[in-house]
Write an enzyme that holds these catalytic residues in place. Structure first.
Site: not given
Ligand code: MV4
Length: 451
Positions: A166, A238, A276, A289, A293
């Protein structure tokens, strides 16, 4: 061949999580720690521990040379980076390779390709993964940006190519706003990342954040482990994640999994990763994206797929195939919810609440899992992120998972620091959340008083 010993280049709950996986595989562990973390559970849990510097991350957990030296001195053959810190640092992955240490994660080239968001977008579009209508690569001038916005129509979103999470992202809802928002995005990106490249996308309204967990090994096994719904976020942090997503039907789930595997093939990705997607109100999805990881929220996927993602990561990095059980076709089992218990005060804009934990009593019973490094007496440091624990519940269906989540939150006793437990109780009682209708603006629209 499986490693004898690995080094865990992280702290807190994820360090402990990785060490537990290693121990089950018969692999010895080395902890690295800052002076601030000397007296913490993962440091005691490891077979060996090496101090790598003082409290500030820049002088300890981000010190590549110190960490590689610790691996060499202890004879660790591989390094697990956890999440955050060096987990998506291509230079670190390369430094490991140059020192004959296996980086437990993807190749440096994959980290780089996915780290540049405009490049990642192009790669995905060219291999048939749906992307939001957007500019073809970077928009180097405001005229280019304007031309694109006129073509796809307002509103548009200006994104930093070096961004993610973001930062350097600005909306433009009309031609009048475009120039100032374009310039603001460039300036912010340049200051934050030292790279002011931006690109444009059509703005998806009221999206959900849905992501697919993938695993890929050296034997051409590529697996999509169902999806997670991470729409409950505050300022791109999140707070609560669940699997499966209440918003996906079987057909969309299948095509999202197919798209995720295409993405993995396109960059010859190995190890664990996450693709994502934005899911719009019509049920269409678009690549957003790739995270190269393991993620904080990986346990919800573990619960519904009965896999141990961290053990699979270690197996893959050791040159072994993904376990037969994880390769077998599966259908997701039940429903899981993860709640991040942070040392933050939800009544004061989630401000950090460091201090000493004076009481710490865990919830238990059927379907309850806690990932934490905290003990009674633990000092929660202001130097690091505020994650105290992850409470993960699993039930036969979403209603049972919600009931278990509420019960477990009631049982969880933490004193000495403020926590996000009261926030989670409110979410679980919210009718929009209970209906499975939460979008990424949930906290703003449903809990405006907490902003
Ligand atoms: C978007 C979007 C709407 N339309 N892209 C947020 C962080 C970065 N990964 C991309 N993000 C978004 N990209 C288009 N074309 C909305 C967001 C977004 C968001 C996405 C997922 C979860 C929470 C979010 C909160 C605000 C904006």
């Amino acid at each position: 061949m499986m490693f004898d010993k690995i080094l865990v280049a992280n702290r807190g709950e994820v360090a402990l999580r990785v060490m537990r996986a290693a121990r089950e595989l018969g692999v010895k562990t080395v902890a690295v720690y800052s002076t601030e973390d000397a007296d913490t559970l993962p440091v005691r849990y490891a077979d060996e521990a090496v101090c790598i510097g003082p409290a500030p991350s820049a002088q300890s957990y981000l010190q590549m040379a110190n960490i590689i030296e610790a691996a060499k001195n202890t004879g660790a053959q591989a390094i697990h980076p956890g999440y955050g810190f060096l987990a998506e640092n291509a230079d670190f992955a390369r430094a490991c390779a140059e020192n004959d240490i296996v980086f437990i994660g993807p190749a440096a080239e994959c980290i780089e390709k996915m780290g540049d968001k405009a490049t990642a977008r192009k790669t995905m579009a060219s291999c048939g993964v749906p992307t939001v209508p957007g500019s073809d690569g970077l928009c180097d001038t405001v005229d280019e940006a304007r031309a694109f916005a006129e073509r796809v129509g307002y509103p548009v979103l200006i994104k930093a190519t070096a961004g993610g999470g973001g930062k350097g992202m600005r909306e433009a809802h009309s031609p009048e706003e475009l120039e100032s928002q374009y310039k603001a995005a460039r300036t912010e990106a340049g200051a934050a990342f030292g790279d002011d490249g931006v690109y444009l996308e059509k703005l998806v309204l009221r999206p959900r954040h849905v992501e697919i967990q993938v695993l890929a090994d050296d034997f051409d096994n590529k697996i999509a482990l169902c999806e997670r719904d991470c729409s409950i976020q505050r300022r791109h942090q999140k707070l609560l994640e669940e699997a499966p997503s209440p918003a996906l039907d079987e057909e969309t789930r299948r095509s999202m999994g197919v798209a995720a595997i295409r993405a993995v093939r396109a960059v010859d990705y190995r190890n664990a990763g996450t693709i994502e997607f934005l899911l719009d109100e019509r049920g269409d999805f678009y690549f957003m994206e790739m995270n190269t990881r393991v993620q904080v929220e990986h346990p919800v996927t573990e619960m519904i797929t009965d896999t141990d993602i961290i053990k699979e990561q270690i197996r893959i990095a050791a040159g072994e195939p993904i376990s037969a059980a994880a390769r077998a076709p599966f259908s997701p089992e039940g429903h899981a919810i993860e709640m991040r218990i942070n040392a933050e005060d939800p009544d004061h804009a989630f401000r950090p609440s460091p201090g000493t934990v004076t009481r710490f009593r865990l919830p238990g019973g059927p379907g309850v899992r806690v990932e934490t490094f905290v003990e009674e007496g633990s000092k929660i440091s202001p130097y690091y992120d505020s994650l105290l624990a992850k409470l993960i519940v699993h039930g036969q269906d979403r209603a049972e998972a919600i009931a278990r989540a509420k019960r477990a939150l009631d049982e969880f006793q933490i004193e000495g620091v403020a926590t996000t437990i009261p926030f989670h109780k409110r979410v679980l009682d919210n009718e929009v959340f209970v209906a499975g209708d939460a979008t990424t603006d949930f906290i703003e629209t449903q809990m405006g008083d907490l902003l």
